[in-house]
Every structure is written in structure tokens, then in C-alpha cells.
Write an enzyme that holds these catalytic residues in place. Structure first.
Site, short mmCIF file in Angstrom:
data_model
loop_
_atom_site.label_atom_id
_atom_site.label_comp_id
_atom_site.label_asym_id
_atom_site.label_seq_id
_atom_site.Cartn_x
_atom_site.Cartn_y
_atom_site.Cartn_z
N GLY A 248 0.75 -1.25 0.00
CA GLY A 248 0.00 0.00 0.00
C GLY A 248 0.77 1.29 0.00
N ARG A 330 -6.26 4.18 -15.65
CA ARG A 330 -6.33 4.78 -14.31
C ARG A 330 -6.97 6.17 -14.27
NH1 ARG A 330 -2.57 5.68 -11.28
NH2 ARG A 330 -3.45 4.89 -9.34
N CYS A 361 -12.62 5.47 -28.47
CA CYS A 361 -13.84 6.20 -28.83
C CYS A 361 -14.73 6.45 -27.63
CB CYS A 361 -14.59 5.43 -29.91
SG CYS A 361 -13.64 5.45 -31.42
N TYR A 391 0.19 -0.96 -12.40
CA TYR A 391 -1.25 -0.90 -12.70
C TYR A 391 -1.58 -0.16 -14.00
CZ TYR A 391 -1.41 -2.35 -7.79
OH TYR A 391 -1.21 -3.01 -6.60
N1 LLP Z 1 -1.63 -6.96 -1.05
C1 LLP Z 1 -2.93 -7.05 -1.35
C2 LLP Z 1 -3.74 -8.05 -0.71
C3 LLP Z 1 -3.49 -6.16 -2.28
O1 LLP Z 1 -4.79 -6.23 -2.56
C4 LLP Z 1 -2.68 -5.19 -2.91
C5 LLP Z 1 -3.23 -4.27 -3.89
C6 LLP Z 1 -1.31 -5.15 -2.59
C7 LLP Z 1 -0.82 -6.05 -1.64
C8 LLP Z 1 -0.35 -4.18 -3.21
O2 LLP Z 1 -0.69 -2.87 -2.94
P1 LLP Z 1 0.28 -1.69 -3.47
O3 LLP Z 1 1.58 -1.81 -2.72
O4 LLP Z 1 0.47 -1.91 -4.92
O5 LLP Z 1 -0.45 -0.46 -3.18
N2 LLP Z 1 -5.49 -0.82 -9.52
C9 LLP Z 1 -5.32 0.13 -8.43
C10 LLP Z 1 -4.61 -0.47 -7.27
C11 LLP Z 1 -5.30 -1.69 -6.71
C12 LLP Z 1 -4.57 -2.31 -5.59
C13 LLP Z 1 -5.10 -3.65 -5.32
N3 LLP Z 1 -4.45 -4.33 -4.26
C14 LLP Z 1 -4.57 1.36 -8.96
O6 LLP Z 1 -4.27 1.39 -10.15
O7 LLP Z 1 -4.32 2.30 -8.23
#
Ligand code: LLP
Length: 432
Positions: A248, A330, A361, A391
Site C-alpha cells: 500500500g 487509471r 472512442c 497498474y
Molecule cells: N496486497 C494485497 C492483498 C493487495 O490487494 C494489494 C493491492 C497489494 C498487496 C499491493 O498494494 P500496493 O503496494 O500496490 O499499493 N489498480 C489500483 C490499485 C489496486 C490495488 C489492489 N491491491 C490502482 O491502479 O491504483
């Protein structure tokens, strides 16, 4: 022009360099849309996490790369080489990791809906850990593990009831989340009892993840408090060995956002955890962090060619590029903001505002609104969109039957293909 804040970007002779390579030359040679990945920076980020976790938890923890951020054989090869684990969420990610020769014992399988078929596949591939999201999954996993005559290690996903104040769509830790088992609802206690009764399941600990693109450690500290209290509350029945705090940590997409010192934040979280573990008098669990975005986001950059510059007097100026929501959903999905700059003649004044729009489009196909760029932008110029390693490609589609872009890796003076540009025959390969 704003100061460039990504450390692997430089300007020489008014041209943009990424990871030491002139991006205009790459755009000319490989065509656009083009995604670039800086391997040295990916490895640097991984090593910051590795060192921070090692220092903070005295060797009693590790990092998993959350591969949903950017999943392909190449990234799993890097993670294998760096000796870190991975978080996967589908058969496709497991399969890709396997094709990269990744050690399945170091794979943690998430997802809030694993079908029986998914479960069988993951067991056959000898995935190390399942992260259990719901009771049906636990029951099915136990049955299938019994049929296959194995004991499957699991973590249970807990919803700590924390609001990390990120976007609603990427917030996951609140009590009404679709993910995991809430503590305040009592469901977390019930599922532990059920898991302990399953003959073919070995409960190794707990997982939580509060959200994505969070800018400090407050949410991690709060969720660690809740999780460690939970571990302490159940310690007469069960001693948790592992606590996975999820991913996160956010990245800086635009100049106004903060830049996070990951090392400092993890040390801060570790100090807090060590303190509360002492307070509760429990054994220090093995700690896992699961970053995705902060590993790959600013290791990526995308390049586009300007197709048209349309100025609607007294209203708006549009620049249309040869990519858009098909390779970067995004902005349309989350109203996400990016830094978009030209790749050459960077000495010009950025004195005109444009909406940079994609080729798809839909009016909502926007890369960025009110972007300051030089007033003489024209067809054939290149634009670079920064911080596009996480992403973007991972969420790319063939909407409008547009081919997905080429992804090129840069490592020192080596330039290589990570993912080929999709061809027209790829576009029709599933058609009957
Ligand atoms: N662990 C779990 C269980 C998760 O669901 C996620 C992200 C992560 C780790 C990794 O989180 P990060 O370090 O990447 O923030 N598509 C969205 C982001 C969705 C995140 C989903 N889960 C975007 O483009 O911002």
C-alpha cells in the site's frame, strides 16, 4: 517546466533521458505507444524493502512483491533473483510465475473468490500459502487438500477495520470490505476455530491489507495494533507465526504529492510492532510486507506520439495521442493524475494548457486534463507520461481492438524486450 522528481530522469541538451537512455531515440526506433521499465530501479526498490525489513525485524521477516501491479515472466525472474516472495491472485499469475521458474514455495495466493478449479490448480502447482478470504474457500481447500493427500499452509485474511483514507475503490481494510474476516463482527474468531479443526490445513498466521496509495505509516501502525491485539486475544487457542501487513505505500505521480521514505517508514512500523508485542507479551511474529506499486511504479515510463492538436477557441485545447485508456485506464477509472511532458526541446516555456486525450472512442478516455505544455506542440511530437510502471500495463485491454503496447526493459546499457507489441493476428487469435 516542473522540476523532474523521478530520480532516473535527466535532461541533456533539452532532451529527456530515462535510466540514462534518450527516450526520443527509443520512440523512433521502437514506435509508440511504448512502455519502458528501468530494471536497476526496480531492484533498488526491492533492496530498500529487503534491508528495511531485515534491519527493522532483525531478520525475522520478508517482502513479497504484489505482482498484480505488473505481472509478466520478466518481473518474476527479477523477484526470483532477488530472493523475495510473490503475492498472486489468479491461475494466470501462478502460471506466469511458474513459466519464469519461480519457486512455488515462496508464492502466496490471494483472491476473494478462488474456484475449486483454481484451488486444484494451485495445489497441483505446489503454491506455498493460500491466503483464505472466506469460509467456502477454507472448506473447499480442506477437501481438495485431503483428496490430494497434502497439508496446505494458509494465512487467514483479516479485515482490521481501518480506513486508510485512500480512494474508495482501492481501500480494502474497512469492516464492510468484500475482503477477509472482520474482527469487530466476530467472524475472524470463528474462522480461526474452523481452520484449526481442518485436518488438511495448517494455519500459519494472518494477513491484512488496508489499501493502496497511502502516504505514511499511520494505517500500517493502526492495523498492526489491531492485528497484534487479535493475535494476543486468541493466543490460548493458537499461536500465530506469521503476520502479513499487506502492501500500500504510495508513490509520487505529480509534483504536489509527497515522496515516501520507505526505509524510514518500515523502521518506524517495526519499532512500534516490537513495542506492542512486548506489551502484550506474545512471541514476535514473522513479519511480511507486500508492496506492488512502490516497487515498480516509478521504474516505468510510457511514450506516446501526438496525432492532433485541436484548439477550440475560448473552450479547450486537445492533444490526441496514440494510446490512452486501453493501456492506461487509471485516469478514467480513478481520476488518477500523471505528470506528462514532451521528450525534446524541453527548454521551451510550458505556456499552454491542454487536455491530453487518448485514441479510444469515448470522451472519458483522458490521460490528463489541464496539462501545461509548450504552445507549439504538433503531430509527430512525443509525450512522456511518468510513473507508469504499476497498474498500467497490468490493467491494459484490447478495447477498440487496439494492440497492447511494447514493453522495453533498460538495464545499464542493455535494452531488451519484456513484452512484445501485440500484433493484428494476436487481436483475432481468440476469434472462432
Ligand atoms: N496486497 C494485497 C492483498 C493487495 O490487494 C494489494 C493491492 C497489494 C498487496 C499491493 O498494494 P500496493 O503496494 O500496490 O499499493 N489498480 C489500483 C490499485 C489496486 C490495488 C489492489 N491491491 C490502482 O491502479 O491504483
Amino acid at each position: 517546466m516542473n522540476k523532474l522528481f523521478c530520480k532516473n530522469l535527466t535532461i541533456k541538451n533539452d532532451e529527456l533521458f530515462f535510466a540514462g537512455v534518450n527516450v526520443n531515440n527509443l520512440a523512433k526506433e521502437y514506435g509508440t505507444p511504448l512502455y519502458l521499465m528501468d530494471e536497476n530501479l526496480i531492484r533498488e526498490k526491492v533492496n530498500i524493502y529487503k534491508k528495511a525489513i531485515n534491519d527493522g525485524f532483525d531478520g525475522n521477516g520478508k517482502m513479497l512483491y504484489a505482482s498484480k501491479a505488473f505481472s509478466c515472466k520478466y518481473i518474476y525472474e527479477i523477484m526470483k533473483d532477488e530472493n523475495v516472495g510473490i503475492d498472486v491472485v489468479s491461475k494466470g499469475e501462478i502460471w506466469t510465475a511458474k513459466c519464469a521458474g519461480f519457486d512455488m514455495a515462496n508464492v502466496y495466493y490471494h483472491s476473494n473468490n478462488k474456484t475449486d478449479d483454481d484451488i486444484k490448480f494451485a495445489i497441483e502447482e505446489k503454491v506455498g500459502y493460500f491466503v483464505i478470504d472466506n469460509e467456502e474457500e477454507l472448506v473447499s481447500l480442506n477437501t481438495i487438500a485431503e483428496e490430494k493427500n497434502i497439508i496446505q499452509k494458509i494465512l487467514i485474511r483479516i479485515t482490521p477495520g481501518i480506513d486508510c483514507h485512500t480512494l474508495e475503490a482501492i481501500s480494502t481494510g474497512k469492516v464492510d470490505s468484500k475482503f477477509g474476516f472482520g474482527i469487530e463482527t466476530g467472524l475472524a474468531f470463528d474462522i480461526v476455530e474452523k481452520a484449526l479443526k481442518c485436518k488438511n490445513i495448517e494455519l500459519k498466521g494472518f494477513h491484512c491489507h488496508v489499501g493502496s496509495q497511502v502516504f505514511d505509516s499511520t494505517a500500517f501502525i493502526k492495523s498492526a495494533d489491531v492485528m497484534i491485539k487479535f493475535i494476543s486475544d486468541i493466543k490460548d487457542k493458537y499461536n500465530a507465526e506469521i503476520l502479513d501487513l499487506g502492501g500500500g505505500y504510495g508513490v509520487k505521480y505529480v509534483g504536489t504529492e509527497p515522496e515516501i521514505d520507505i526505509y524510514k517508514n518500515i523502521i518506524e512500523v517495526s519499532e512500534h510492532i516490537k513495542k506492542i508485542v512486548r506489551t502484550y507479551g506474545i512471541k514476535m511474529p514473522y513479519i511480511i510486507f507486500e508492496p506492488g506499486r512502490s516497487i515498480v511504479a516509478d521504474s516505468g515510463l510510457s511514450l506516446y506520439t501526438v496525432g492532433s492538436v485541436k484548439c477550440i477557441p475560448e473552450f479547450v485545447n486537445y492533444i490526441s495521442i496514440d494510446g490512452g485508456m486501453g493501456d492506461n485506464i487509471r485516469p478514467a477509472l480513478y481520476n488518477a493524475k500523471y505528470t506528462i511532458i514532451p521528450t525534446e526541446r524541453l527548454n521551451r516555456n510550458f505556456d499552454k494548457l491542454y487536455n491530453v486525450v487518448g485514441r479510444y472512442c469515448e470522451s472519458g478516455d483522458v490521460l490528463g486534463n489541464n496539462i501545461s505544455l509548450p504552445s507549439d506542440m504538433k503531430r509527430g511530437d512525443y509525450l512522456a507520461c511518468l510513473t507508469t510502471g504499476a497498474y498500467q500495463y497490468a490493467m491494459a485491454s484490447n478495447y477498440n481492438r487496439v494492440e497492447r503496447p511494447l514493453v522495453i526493459g533498460i538495464k545499464g546499457d542493455k535494452i531488451f524486450t519484456i513484452l512484445e507489441r501485440e500484433s493484428l493476428s494476436d487481436i483475432t487469435k481468440l476469434d472462432r
